[in-house]
Design an enzyme around this catalytic site. Structure first.
Site, PDB file in Angstrom:
ATOM      1  N   ASP A   6       0.867  -1.178   0.000  1.00 54.67           N
ATOM      2  CA  ASP A   6       0.000   0.000   0.000  1.00 54.67           C
ATOM      3  C   ASP A   6       0.907   1.232   0.000  1.00 54.67           C
ATOM      4  OD1 ASP A   6      -2.353   1.589   0.280  1.00 54.67           O
ATOM      5  OD2 ASP A   6      -1.929   1.810   2.410  1.00 54.67           O
ATOM      6  N   SER A   7       0.283   2.396  -0.182  1.00 57.83           N
ATOM      7  CA  SER A   7       1.044   3.640  -0.098  1.00 57.83           C
ATOM      8  C   SER A   7       1.443   3.955   1.340  1.00 57.83           C
ATOM      9  CB  SER A   7       0.187   4.778  -0.657  1.00 57.83           C
ATOM     10  OG  SER A   7      -1.065   4.799  -0.001  1.00 57.83           O
ATOM     11  N   TYR A  38      -0.567   8.291  -2.589  1.00 53.41           N
ATOM     12  CA  TYR A  38      -0.659   7.906  -3.998  1.00 53.41           C
ATOM     13  C   TYR A  38      -1.935   8.499  -4.626  1.00 53.41           C
ATOM     14  CZ  TYR A  38       3.037   4.257  -3.882  1.00 53.41           C
ATOM     15  OH  TYR A  38       4.215   3.560  -3.806  1.00 53.41           O
ATOM     16  N   GLY A  39      -2.907   8.771  -3.781  1.00 52.34           N
ATOM     17  CA  GLY A  39      -4.247   9.141  -4.266  1.00 52.34           C
ATOM     18  C   GLY A  39      -4.312  10.419  -5.071  1.00 52.34           C
ATOM     19  N   CYS A  69      -3.556  -1.136  -2.077  1.00 51.89           N
ATOM     20  CA  CYS A  69      -3.862   0.263  -2.367  1.00 51.89           C
ATOM     21  C   CYS A  69      -4.824   0.331  -3.562  1.00 51.89           C
ATOM     22  CB  CYS A  69      -2.569   0.996  -2.691  1.00 51.89           C
ATOM     23  SG  CYS A  69      -2.801   2.709  -3.135  1.00 51.89           S
ATOM     24  N   THR A  71      -5.627   2.960  -5.284  1.00 56.23           N
ATOM     25  CA  THR A  71      -5.093   3.809  -6.355  1.00 56.23           C
ATOM     26  C   THR A  71      -4.116   2.994  -7.207  1.00 56.23           C
ATOM     27  OG1 THR A  71      -5.281   5.652  -4.791  1.00 56.23           O
ATOM     28  CG2 THR A  71      -4.114   6.077  -6.835  1.00 56.23           C
ATOM     29  N   GLU A 149      -6.097   9.053   9.308  1.00 57.22           N
ATOM     30  CA  GLU A 149      -4.696   9.031   9.753  1.00 57.22           C
ATOM     31  C   GLU A 149      -4.530   9.819  11.051  1.00 57.22           C
ATOM     32  OE1 GLU A 149      -1.651   9.128   6.883  1.00 57.22           O
ATOM     33  OE2 GLU A 149      -2.592   7.380   5.959  1.00 57.22           O
ATOM     34  N   CYS A 181     -11.231   2.637  -1.035  1.00 58.44           N
ATOM     35  CA  CYS A 181      -9.987   3.213  -0.517  1.00 58.44           C
ATOM     36  C   CYS A 181      -9.644   2.476   0.774  1.00 58.44           C
ATOM     37  CB  CYS A 181     -10.168   4.705  -0.244  1.00 58.44           C
ATOM     38  SG  CYS A 181      -8.723   5.464   0.542  1.00 58.44           S
ATOM     39  N   THR A 182      -8.345   2.241   0.962  1.00 59.47           N
ATOM     40  CA  THR A 182      -7.900   1.469   2.133  1.00 59.47           C
ATOM     41  C   THR A 182      -8.428   2.009   3.462  1.00 59.47           C
ATOM     42  OG1 THR A 182      -5.912   2.850   1.989  1.00 59.47           O
ATOM     43  CG2 THR A 182      -5.747   0.578   1.177  1.00 59.47           C
ATOM     44  N   HIS A 183      -8.507   3.336   3.573  1.00 60.92           N
ATOM     45  CA  HIS A 183      -8.850   3.945   4.866  1.00 60.92           C
ATOM     46  C   HIS A 183     -10.351   3.914   5.185  1.00 60.92           C
ATOM     47  CE1 HIS A 183      -4.893   5.505   4.019  1.00 60.92           C
ATOM     48  NE2 HIS A 183      -4.827   6.137   5.178  1.00 60.92           N
TER      49      HIS A 183
HETATM   50  N1  DGL Z   1      -3.990   3.707  -0.048  1.00 62.83           N
HETATM   51  C1  DGL Z   1      -4.647   4.744  -0.846  1.00 62.83           C
HETATM   52  C2  DGL Z   1      -5.817   4.091  -1.611  1.00 62.83           C
HETATM   53  O1  DGL Z   1      -6.380   3.109  -1.175  1.00 62.83           O
HETATM   54  C3  DGL Z   1      -5.122   5.891   0.012  1.00 62.83           C
HETATM   55  C4  DGL Z   1      -4.013   6.743   0.575  1.00 62.83           C
HETATM   56  C5  DGL Z   1      -3.217   7.465  -0.492  1.00 62.83           C
HETATM   57  O2  DGL Z   1      -3.757   8.388  -1.145  1.00 62.83           O
HETATM   58  O3  DGL Z   1      -2.081   7.109  -0.696  1.00 62.83           O
HETATM   59  O4  DGL Z   1      -6.165   4.557  -2.663  1.00 62.83           O
END
Ligand code: DGL
Length: 262
Positions: A6-7, A38-39, A69, A71, A149, A181-183
């Site tokens: 993941d990012s 990364y988003g 991730c 993205t 976060e 999205c992961t979060h």
């Molecule tokens: N992990 C990214 C995603 O799931 C979210 C966080 C980022 O923007 O890096 O797209």
């Protein structure tokens, strides 16, 4: 050993589901905190580092790769599948789309994710190619990542921000919403309240873990896990607020190594 990347820390929501559904497997996790987020990055950047991370995970002994991730899944998973033909590569989109197609009754599906994931159109393309009669409403919710976060997953400010982003989707009468999205699964409770209890929420981490469990029988395993210490968590820079996020995901602190291989 399953490689998950993941990012940053968000992919721990995916690691959590993988460990829940496949407790006998070891994982090696890489969070690219040195280059996060990364988003909001371009597709070439995300592809370049997704390739580098995959190569690194394979060198460290991963036998299957989970692109946690979204993205990266959106911008890079096709490239990864072509470049690493002999490696089982799992991304977040395919299982989430399959679950959403099973769940929707009125064929109105919402997708929320980072600006990059939404801009890529990856979820819409996949959904519409499976069923062109669907109505897909996609929306970027860039403030959700920093909220999580910071450890803010409930309360007045969070509710307000979620409402602001999700009201337009509610107005479209969606009956299914993909948390792309992961979060976002960490905001699921508040998201549910905002869109109403009738809307079915798809947590792609769960969809992925089930797909992985069904497919991994085919992947050889380098010995069973002996203890939680066998899992490896790498970050390319000090992860911000790791304590909070690891408690939100695992209800405990996790040991991590900080190393930037690039
Ligand atoms: N992990 C990214 C995603 O799931 C979210 C966080 C980022 O923007 O890096 O797209």
């Amino acid at each position: 050993m399953i490689g998950i990347f993941d990012s940053g820390v968000g992919g721990l929501t995916v690691a959590k589901e993988v460990l829940k559904h496949l407790p006998e497997h070891r994982i090696i996790y890489f969070g690219d905190t040195a280059r996060l987020p990364y988003g909001t990055k371009g597709s070439a950047f995300v592809q370049k580092y997704s390739i580098k991370i995959t190569e690194w995970l394979l060198k460290r002994g991963a036998e299957a790769i989970v692109v946690a991730c979204h993205t990266s899944s959106a911008w890079a998973s096709e490239t990864l599948k072509k470049k690493f033909k002999d490696v089982p590569i799992f991304e977040m989109i395919t299982p989430a789309v399959a679950d959403a197609l099973k769940k929707t009754k009125n064929k109105r599906i919402g997708v929320i994710g980072t600006p990059g994931t939404i801009k890529s159109g990856a979820y819409e393309k996949r959904l519409l190619s499976a069923d062109p009669s669907l109505k897909v409403y996609a929306k970027a919710c860039p403030l959700f990542v920093p909220l999580v976060e910071e450890g803010w997953v409930s309360g007045g400010v969070v509710k307000e921000i979620i409402k602001k982003y999700l009201c337009p989707l509610k107005d479209k009468k969606i009956d299914t919403l993909i948390l792309a999205c992961t979060h976002y699964p960490l905001l699921e409770k508040e998201i549910k309240k905002a869109v109403g209890s009738k809307v079915k929420i798809i947590n792609p981490a769960e969809s992925l873990a089930k797909e992985l469990k069904a497919s991994l029988k085919k992947v050889s395993e380098s010995g069973p896990k002996k203890s939680d210490k066998d899992h490896l968590f790498f970050f390319s820079d000090e992860p911000y607020n790791l304590k909070k996020i690891s408690h939100l995901c695992f209800q405990k602190h996790i040991e991590v190594k900080v190393e930037d291989p690039f």
